[in-house]
Design an enzyme around this catalytic site. Structure first.
Site, PDB file in Angstrom:
ATOM      1  CG  ASN A   1      -2.678   5.154  -2.622  1.00 53.27           C
ATOM      2  OD1 ASN A   1      -1.720   5.569  -1.950  1.00 53.27           O
ATOM      3  ND2 ASN A   1      -3.618   5.951  -3.082  1.00 53.27           N
TER       4      ASN A   1
ATOM      5  NE  ARG B   1     -36.391   9.072   7.305  1.00 52.19           N
ATOM      6  CZ  ARG B   1     -36.058   8.083   6.476  1.00 52.19           C
ATOM      7  NH1 ARG B   1     -34.800   7.727   6.355  1.00 52.19           N
ATOM      8  NH2 ARG B   1     -36.967   7.468   5.764  1.00 52.19           N
TER       9      ARG B   1
ATOM     10  CB  CYS C   1     -31.052   8.699  -2.380  1.00 56.57           C
ATOM     11  SG  CYS C   1     -29.412   8.084  -1.962  1.00 56.57           S
TER      12      CYS C   1
ATOM     13  CD  GLU D   1     -39.833  13.656   9.148  1.00 54.91           C
ATOM     14  OE1 GLU D   1     -38.911  14.346   9.560  1.00 54.91           O
ATOM     15  OE2 GLU D   1     -40.985  14.096   8.952  1.00 54.91           O
TER      16      GLU D   1
ATOM     17  NE  ARG E   1     -11.447  -6.638  13.907  1.00 48.38           N
ATOM     18  CZ  ARG E   1     -12.058  -5.596  13.350  1.00 48.38           C
ATOM     19  NH1 ARG E   1     -13.384  -5.572  13.258  1.00 48.38           N
ATOM     20  NH2 ARG E   1     -11.366  -4.569  12.881  1.00 48.38           N
TER      21      ARG E   1
ATOM     22  CG  LEU F   1       7.351  -6.186   5.379  1.00 45.69           C
ATOM     23  CD1 LEU F   1       8.251  -6.730   6.481  1.00 45.69           C
ATOM     24  CD2 LEU F   1       5.979  -5.855   5.959  1.00 45.69           C
TER      25      LEU F   1
ATOM     26  CD  GLN G   1     -33.838  17.825   2.799  1.00 43.09           C
ATOM     27  OE1 GLN G   1     -32.804  17.594   3.398  1.00 43.09           O
ATOM     28  NE2 GLN G   1     -35.018  17.636   3.365  1.00 43.09           N
TER      29      GLN G   1
HETATM   30  C1  LIG Z   1     -11.489   1.565   5.106  1.00 40.14           C
HETATM   31  C2  LIG Z   1     -10.342   0.798   5.674  1.00 40.14           C
HETATM   32  C3  LIG Z   1     -10.569  -0.009   6.760  1.00 40.14           C
HETATM   33  C4  LIG Z   1      -9.510  -0.716   7.327  1.00 40.14           C
HETATM   34  N1  LIG Z   1      -9.765  -1.522   8.394  1.00 40.14           N
HETATM   35  C5  LIG Z   1      -8.744  -2.218   8.938  1.00 40.14           C
HETATM   36  C6  LIG Z   1      -8.963  -3.063  10.053  1.00 40.14           C
HETATM   37  O1  LIG Z   1     -10.077  -3.200  10.529  1.00 40.14           O
HETATM   38  N2  LIG Z   1      -7.907  -3.719  10.576  1.00 40.14           N
HETATM   39  C7  LIG Z   1      -6.655  -3.607  10.043  1.00 40.14           C
HETATM   40  O2  LIG Z   1      -5.726  -4.239  10.521  1.00 40.14           O
HETATM   41  N3  LIG Z   1      -6.418  -2.802   9.006  1.00 40.14           N
HETATM   42  C8  LIG Z   1      -7.424  -2.111   8.441  1.00 40.14           C
HETATM   43  N4  LIG Z   1      -7.178  -1.287   7.380  1.00 40.14           N
HETATM   44  C9  LIG Z   1      -5.793  -1.068   6.952  1.00 40.14           C
HETATM   45  C10 LIG Z   1      -5.434  -1.830   5.695  1.00 40.14           C
HETATM   46  O3  LIG Z   1      -5.216  -3.162   6.014  1.00 40.14           O
HETATM   47  C11 LIG Z   1      -4.208  -1.161   5.138  1.00 40.14           C
HETATM   48  O4  LIG Z   1      -4.607   0.101   4.660  1.00 40.14           O
HETATM   49  C12 LIG Z   1      -3.607  -1.913   3.991  1.00 40.14           C
HETATM   50  O5  LIG Z   1      -3.280  -3.214   4.351  1.00 40.14           O
HETATM   51  C13 LIG Z   1      -2.379  -1.205   3.499  1.00 40.14           C
HETATM   52  O6  LIG Z   1      -1.920  -1.898   2.348  1.00 40.14           O
HETATM   53  P1  LIG Z   1      -1.693  -1.150   0.986  1.00 40.14           P
HETATM   54  O7  LIG Z   1      -1.132  -2.147   0.067  1.00 40.14           O
HETATM   55  O8  LIG Z   1      -2.892  -0.459   0.540  1.00 40.14           O
HETATM   56  O9  LIG Z   1      -0.605  -0.113   1.448  1.00 40.14           O
HETATM   57  P2  LIG Z   1      -0.246   1.279   0.836  1.00 40.14           P
HETATM   58  O10 LIG Z   1      -1.316   2.243   1.175  1.00 40.14           O
HETATM   59  O11 LIG Z   1       0.140   1.152  -0.569  1.00 40.14           O
HETATM   60  O12 LIG Z   1       1.020   1.614   1.728  1.00 40.14           O
HETATM   61  C14 LIG Z   1       0.888   1.947   3.082  1.00 40.14           C
HETATM   62  C15 LIG Z   1       2.222   2.460   3.599  1.00 40.14           C
HETATM   63  O13 LIG Z   1       3.145   1.389   3.678  1.00 40.14           O
HETATM   64  C16 LIG Z   1       4.258   1.595   2.814  1.00 40.14           C
HETATM   65  N5  LIG Z   1       4.555   0.277   2.251  1.00 40.14           N
HETATM   66  C17 LIG Z   1       3.672  -0.550   1.641  1.00 40.14           C
HETATM   67  N6  LIG Z   1       4.265  -1.721   1.373  1.00 40.14           N
HETATM   68  C18 LIG Z   1       5.532  -1.620   1.820  1.00 40.14           C
HETATM   69  C19 LIG Z   1       6.625  -2.513   1.830  1.00 40.14           C
HETATM   70  N7  LIG Z   1       6.529  -3.736   1.343  1.00 40.14           N
HETATM   71  N8  LIG Z   1       7.783  -2.090   2.381  1.00 40.14           N
HETATM   72  C20 LIG Z   1       7.894  -0.845   2.887  1.00 40.14           C
HETATM   73  N9  LIG Z   1       6.886   0.046   2.880  1.00 40.14           N
HETATM   74  C21 LIG Z   1       5.726  -0.346   2.363  1.00 40.14           C
HETATM   75  C22 LIG Z   1       3.830   2.637   1.829  1.00 40.14           C
HETATM   76  O14 LIG Z   1       4.906   3.392   1.367  1.00 40.14           O
HETATM   77  C23 LIG Z   1       2.879   3.475   2.678  1.00 40.14           C
HETATM   78  O15 LIG Z   1       3.605   4.361   3.457  1.00 40.14           O
HETATM   79  C24 LIG Z   1      -8.209  -0.585   6.793  1.00 40.14           C
HETATM   80  C25 LIG Z   1      -7.984   0.234   5.687  1.00 40.14           C
HETATM   81  C26 LIG Z   1      -9.041   0.928   5.120  1.00 40.14           C
HETATM   82  C27 LIG Z   1      -8.795   1.834   3.970  1.00 40.14           C
HETATM   83  S1  FES Z   2     -30.329   4.280  -1.628  1.00 41.18           S
HETATM   84 FE1  FES Z   2     -28.594   3.716  -0.514  1.00 41.18          FE
HETATM   85  S2  FES Z   2     -27.852   5.614   0.221  1.00 41.18           S
HETATM   86 FE2  FES Z   2     -29.698   6.144  -0.699  1.00 41.18          FE
END
Ligand SMILES: Cc1cc2nc3c(=O)[nH]c(=O)nc-3n(C[C@H](O)[C@H](O)[C@H](O)COP(=O)(O)OP(=O)(O)OC[C@H]3O[C@@H](n4cnc5c(N)ncnc54)[C@H](O)[C@@H]3O)c2cc1C
Ligand code: FES
Ligand code: FES
Length: 1314
Positions: A258, A896, A122, A1246, A411, A393, A752
């Protein structure tokens, strides 16, 4: 790509960045705008797709590059654009797949190889895969060591790992992995699957051309900071500046990557966004003799690479790094900070891996509180009160250990390599000494557990205290295990508490047992290569039968393919989002938006009251009835549509829909019917067979009572429960409605069944059908889910567009899509079976209660298809009672292999039980019950066809031999005898799959320049329909036999479906649309050939030879009609036919965690004479992997009111690259001439899904072995081999059936007096 230097202004108040070499400078922008929102709404670069908006699918991946002034070097890395905030990209260069190459400037070798390896179906996922891989390629090849010419520095393993976070629902991943591996330095081209490159002559790849420019583009001094009051974005350069920014009382948000938004999805608005990534204290990496310290804003990816460097002399750090490589996915780790992770864990109980790891190793953190800095242990940090918003932090310190200690981390998660949160994680550190007299003393231990339904990672202090100073013995282990069960106590309301506790036991045992002389397990993951597939080519009807790459694959890779949501918004467009009921049966009193602050941008809320005069509340129509658009008086289920909120942007519409407050009233209403049992109590059923279509009434066979009387053994009234499955098309439901003159409406819809959408829209608006034009070019996946629900989305857009007189579009967000979708039919089956001592079946009766939800949809097909699947074995006599239960759940629809997957599964489940009871090998029971030619006729009547077409016995023999089934069965037995913590199972499963061919229209027109335009009544959704149609058109036109027709394929274009151009398109479903459309265009082409033949003969006679172009030019001049329409209708005897195939799967399970890996699958599938072996192979593999999802992973769950709860990528896990077979040998079998079929071909879309039952049976066989083991240790319960393993066989299910107390039983057996 246009390449020019990055001219970034020194002006800190303006946001400056580049996209594919195009400079953007902005003085004002909403700081919450994501990169994806910007790219899709404000640039022509639509390749970034919104698959989830949560960081969980990879459809939106782009590559960022910049010159990093801190590191003094260029950086290039992938990120998810759906979470990355635009304002955080000041000074960055952004590359999307269009930037790598395109139609105008030439494609990149990645695009060419994705197309050439048939890696795009797709195509909705393809740009994201290309960019994830490009990032890996660029990083490998900017290393000082240049790669060998034509190749990359990547290894095949790195090439595969680079794409593990991206999801694809169509391909089954093998061709994608092959396309990536083709770049690797160590690739063996013999290992790669089907592709178009002869002898590995791949499109040339030169990193000098392809990689460096993207890095150079930003290699200069830029002002990287953005400080703008008007944008509300601030980039402090010091802690002092940060201090003053947070001290003025404004509502602020600290941001790094973020990525936290992917989990929390805040809708809050802030006065200030404060970017922490430019404060030196938060970016430093400092080392001293005690350890290594990371600034909190450092990305997890960078932490991993630093730890790996140190890891060469410190195993603990290496193991932490390896565990972190399973956190999220590469494109998340590249922007996610270590600090963000810990703050989420501390403040909001995020189930973090990193917190657990750092707690175990005794890390410390530094905090800034007001003006004061504090250092504290990880224990103090996690166990303390939640951080205040102003707390920052600063850093994390990880001590060095050298070789002094033992450390392991664990894990258990649905996907072994990451992109899935764990059910529980653990990390253990221990200091041990070895006694001279033998034995090991555990001096101290730090035992951390997390993510198990706890506020934060915890230490098992009682266990630590107990173990301190102890000599490790079996008795000590036994006590430690007892204590850990008391320590790890999930909070009330946590799902699967017993499973999570058993994981704690398994992990602790695994760690400690390694020190003493007991059989100790090693836990962990390995990643073998996804291996090859093969085919037999055909060769008649040229170019039909050629493995031609899918039409449009390369523009799908380059991101230029246009999906509905990529169509630019016409001026004054509005956007809609659905408001659905969260109650099953309730009156809607009102809908309001009272939240503070109120959602912005709302233009209107459309509901049943807005149906125009002359129109009806009509949302969808099907073969069996129509469905309303909006619930009017009462809602019929949770997920039932109530209204459509229209706003200025999609984001505003989505926020408004999420914040809408619906006031329900249930007084005086009957209680809702939410289970099939309640439906039976209330006699709430749809008519199962009549009055819809009498032909859908399945036939019973023989005399059940007599069959039972002949049986030596009986299994009475056994139950099987089967749940639902969500489509997980990568493109969610979407439509764009544009009002046209004279009360007409043009609707672009990802549907579809455009014809049915046209009817629905016309009825709803109260206009004739010729006022409604529904256009569909391609779907980003459908799988049955875009028939019914897609009509409702299209109709809602059209209704709003008509009322407001403006274009209205909608792209349903993933969470809402999952709630309203319906999905596969869940059911409860009760069976009674009789059989002989030798395994021969004599009679089967099944009672089946199918939950059809509140609307009939296509549900009457289910019994018909289910019984067709069940009939694959000769049951002797077969009787059944099937009820289609009408409940207050979302209405279920055709996914499917609808019904067939359940029917086939029921058959296999029964065979397995029969084999268990007779202590026979299940394969022998299958074989003995295969149909004879005679019984096939009896069970399948006309569909059985000629006896010569019954290819199953041939397939079975071939597969048993080619997969070395017998030898491997013996090897599996040997493995199971010598391993107690891992067990294997091998299983071979056949399919007999009935399909029905329906009528389809086609139209072939030849233009003056001899190019050909084709329309068909089928929708391209990745299944290669247009490719096969193109081939069929070229074949049939070529029968005119002119010169210059060799490349006719290139002159044929199949165009989008348009309901006013080609009528009676019907529904694209049931695997047979491709062949029916091919038949239709062959009929059209034949008409054209007939019309052209007299002229061709005359011209040939005159000229001696004739060019195709000249023939057409002359025909044009002579006003011969060069357009032909046709409607293909199969002859009554050839409407239905049977497909055959078989698969062998060998599976390994871990009895400690319930993890499974498919070691190898071999498939042989009869495609007749394949119309396109590459396309069919893609269908076979992709469909099989979707089946693996159904049998192993996907839980589509609801709460007690029927509202879907697994509604995101966080908790609904489709297979990823790490779940697919480590070796996959698929073979398209050419079974020669099938006179009743279209060009002798058979369907492939299918049936192969059902073959994934072989994986389930393999898992079951492994579980049976585990239970035998338990019995050997003296356990008395849960040891019988006569079990019905639940579907899907998720980790918790497998573990539960292996024994939640497997470890305890083992220890007891060691402690028991001999
Ligand atoms: C799809 C997905 C899968 C994930 N899987 C896992 C996993 O398997 N295991 C795991 O452990 N984690 C997992 N995570 C979590 C991921 O590690 C965190 O989202 C990431 O580390 C956050 O960091 P960031 O810089 O994006 O934080 P941000 O999103 O920018 O901030 C997160 C929060 O912390 C605050 N903040 C950030 N830095 C500071 C600071 N220095 N001091 C004070 N406040 C602060 C922000 O204000 C906000 O509230 C996953 C995330 C996603 C999106
Ligand atoms: S080709 Fe990967 S989702 Fe359809
Ligand atoms: S859309 Fe961004 S990861 Fe799914």
């Amino acid at each position: 790509m246009e390449k020019k230097d990055c001219a970034v202004a020194g002006d800190e108040s303006r946001l400056v960045f580049e996209v594919n070499g195009k400079r953007f400078e902005m003085g004002e922008v909403d700081p919450s705008t994501t990169l994806l929102e910007f790219l899709r709404s404000a640039t022509p670069f639509k390749s970034v797709k919104l698959g989830c908006g949560e960081g969980g699918c990879g459809a939106c991946v782009v590559v960022l590059s910049r010159f990093n002034p801190v590191l003094n070097q260029p950086e290039i890395f992938s990120v998810s654009s759906c979470l990355t905030l635009l304002c955080s990209l000041n000074g960055f260069s952004i590359t999307t797949t269009e930037g790598l190459g395109n139609t105008k400037h030439g494609f990149h070798p990645i695009h060419q190889r994705f197309a050439g390896f048939h890696a795009s179906q797709c195509g909705f996922c393809t740009p994201g895969f290309c960019m994830s891989f490009f990032s890996a390629l660029a990083n490998a090849d900017t290393a000082p060591q240049p790669p060998a010419p034509g190749f990359s520095n990547l290894t095949t393993s790195q090439a595969q790992t680079s794409i593990t976070g991206n999801l694809c629902r169509c391909t089954g991943y093998r061709p994608i992995a092959d396309a990536c591996k083709s770049f690797a330095a160590d690739v063996d081209i013999e290992d790669l699957g089907m592709n178009v490159f002869p002898k590995g002559e791949f499109p040339p790849y030169d990193p000098e051309d392809d990689v460096w420019p993207y890095v150079r583009v930003c290699k200069q001094e830029c002002s990287t900071v953005l400080n703008s009051e008007s944008i509300s974005w601030f980039t402090p350069a010091s802690l002092e500046e940060l201090g003053s920014l947070v001290a003025d009382g404004a509502r602020f948000k600290l941001v790094v990557g973020n990525t936290g938004m992917g989990y929390y999805k805040e809708t809050e608005r802030y006065d200030k966004y404060i970017d922490l990534r430019y404060i030196p204290d938060l970016l430093m990496v400092r080392k001293d003799e005690t350890g290594i310290e990371f600034g909190a804003a450092i990305s997890i990816s960078r932490v991993i690479s630093s730890l790996k460097e140190e890891g060469e002399s410190d195993l603990v750090l290496m193991k932490i790094a390896q565990h972190m490589e399973r956190v999220a996915s590469i494109f998340i780790r590249n922007s996610a900070s270590i600090g963000g992770n810990l703050v989420m864990a501390q403040r909001r109980s995020f189930p973090s891996d990193i917190a657990t790891l750092l707690l175990a190793v005794g890390s410390t953190v530094a905090l800034l509180r007001g003006r004061a800095q504090e250092r504290m242990t990880m224990d103090e940090f996690l166990y303390g009160p939640p951080l205040a918003p102003t707390d920052v932090l600063l850093s994390v310190h990880i001590p060095f250990f050298g070789s002094r200690v033992g450390f392991e981390s664990y894990r258990a998660a649905p996907r072994p390599l990451g992109n899935a949160l764990p059910y529980l994680n653990a990390a253990f550190l221990a200091d041990v000494s070895f006694k001279e007299s033998g034995g090991v003393i555990l001096n101290y231990a730090r035992l951390a557990f997390g993510a198990y339904g706890t506020d934060h990672a915890t230490r098992a202090s009682e266990v630590e205290e107990y173990l301190a100073g102890k000599t490790l013995t079996v008795e000590v282990l036994d006590e430690a295990v007892r204590l850990v069960k008391l320590s790890v106590e999930p909070k009330d309301g946590t799902t699967l508490p017993a499973y999570r506790k058993s994981l704690a036991v398994s992990f602790l045992f695994s760690f400690l047992a390694a020190f003493i002389d007991v059989s100790s397990p090693t836990l962990g993951v390995s990643f073998s290569e996804v291996a090859d597939s093969s085919n037999e080519e055909t060769g008649t009807y040229y170019p039909v039968g050629e493995p031609i790459p899918k039409v449009g694959a390369i523009i799908q890779a380059s991101g230029e393919a246009v999906y509905v949501d990529d169509i630019p918004s016409p001026p004054h467009s509005l956007h809609g989002a659905l408001i659905y009921s969260t109650k099953p049966l309730a009156r809607v009193k009102s809908i309001s938006f009272e939240a503070v602050p109120k959602p912005s941008g709302i233009v209107d809320v459309i509901s049943a009251k807005d149906i125009p005069q002359g129109g009806q509340n009509f949302g969808a129509t099907g073969l069996f009835g129509s469905e309303y658009l909006f619930a009017d008086a009462t809602t019929a289920s949770a997920g039932d549509l109530i209204a459509f909120v229209v706003a200025r942007s999609q984001k505003e519409a989505n926020v408004a829909a999420r914040m809408a407050q619906v006031d329900y009233e249930t007084q005086g209403l009957e209680p809702p019917i939410l289970t099939v049992e309640e439906a039976v109590e209330n006699s709430s059923f749809f008519d199962t067979f009549s009055p819809y279509e009498p032909r859908l009434k399945p036939e019973m066979i023989g005399d059940f009572t007599k069959g039972m009387a002949e049986a030596d053994h009986k299994i009475l009234s056994q139950e099987i429960i089967l749940g639902s499955q969500y489509f997980f098309y990568m493109e969610t439901q979407t439509a764009l409605a544009i009002p046209d003159e004279d009360n007409c409406m043009v609707v672009y819809s990802s549907v579809q069944s455009p014809e049915l959408a046209q009817i629905s829209i016309a009825r709803c608006l109260g206009v004739p059908e010729h006022n409604v034009r529904v256009i569909t070019r391609r779907l980003g996946g459908g799988f049955g889910g875009k028939c019914q629900r897609a009509m409702k989305v299209a109709t809602a857009c059209a209704l709003a567009a008509q009322k407001l007189g403006r274009p209205v579009r909608s792209y349903i967000d993933r969470n809402a899509d999952m709630i309203i979708a319906g999905g596969r039919h869940p059911m409860k089956i009760t069976y009674t079976v009789g059989f002989k001592e030798n395994g021969k079946l004599t009679a089967l009766h099944v009672d089946i209660l199918i939950d059809a939800g509140f609307f009939i949809d296509f549900s009457p097909f289910i019994p018909y298809m289910l019984i067709a699947g069940l009939k694959k074995y000769n049951w002797g006599a077969l009787s059944f009672d099937i009820k289609l239960c009408k409940t207050n759940n979302t209405s279920k629809t055709m996914m499917r292999a609808p019904g067939d997957v359940q029917g086939n599964f029921i058959a296999e489940a029964i065979i397995e039980r029969v084999a268990s009871l007779l202590s026979m090998e299940a394969g022998s029971v299958r074989e003995i019950n295969f149909h004879t030619g005679e019984s096939l006729q009896l069970f399948y009547a006309e569909a059985a066809g000629e006896a010569s077409g019954y290819t199953l016995p041939r397939i079975w023999d071939e597969l048993i031999s080619s997969s070395c089934y017998m030898e491997r069965t013996a090897a599996v037995e040997q493995f199971n005898r010598s391993n107690i913590w891992r067990k294997r199972g091998i299983s071979c499963v056949p399919i007999v799959y009935k399909v029905t061919v329906s009528g389809k229209p086609g139209k072939v027109s030849i233009l003056k320049d001899a190019s050909v335009v084709v329309e068909v009544g089928g929708i391209e959704m990745g299944q290669g329909l247009y490719t096969k149609v193109k081939q069929a058109t070229a074949y049939a036109l070529s029968l005119i036999k002119c010169d210059g027709m060799e490349n006719l394929m290139e002159k044929v274009r199949v165009v989008e479906s348009d309901t006013l151009s080609l009528v009676q398109g019907g529904i694209t479903a049931g695997s047979t649309t491709s062949e029916a459309c091919c038949a239709a265009v062959i009929q059209c082409s034949t008409l054209l050939v007939e019309r052209l033949s007299p002229l061709a003969t005359t011209l040939k006679d005159e000229q001696g030879s004739l060019q195709w172009n000249d023939l057409i030019l002359e025909a044009h001049n002579q006003s011969i009609n060069l357009a032909a329409n046709s409607y293909f209708l199969p002859e009554s005897g050839s409407k239905e036919y049977l497909n055959y195939g078989a698969a062998v799967s060998e599976v390994e399970i871990c009895v400690l965690t319930g993890e499974k890996s498919i070691l190898r699958t071999d498939i042989v599938y009869d495609c007749g004479q394949s119309l396109n072996p590459a396309v069919d192979m893609g269908q076979i593999e992709g469909s099989f992997i979707q089946g693996v999802g159904f049998f192993m992973l996907e839980e589509y769950l609801t709460n007690e009111e029927g509202l879907v709860t697994t509604n995101s990528t966080w908790d609904y896990k489709i297979p990823s690259l790490d779940n697919v077979p480590k070796k996959l040998n698929a073979k398209v079998l050419n079974t020669g001439h099938h006179p009743d079929r279209v060009l002798s071909s058979k369907a492939s879309g299918e049936p192969p899904l059902v073959l994934a039952a072989s994986v389930y049976c393999g898992i079951r066989a492994g579980v049976v072995e585990a239970r035998k083991q338990l019995k050997g240790w003296g356990a008395t319960q849960g040891t019988d081999s006569d079990l019905q393993l639940d579907v899907p066989a998720t980790l918790p299910v497998v573990k539960q059936y292996c024994g939640l107390d497997y470890v305890e039983t083992y220890l007891r057996s060691l402690l028991a007096p001999s």
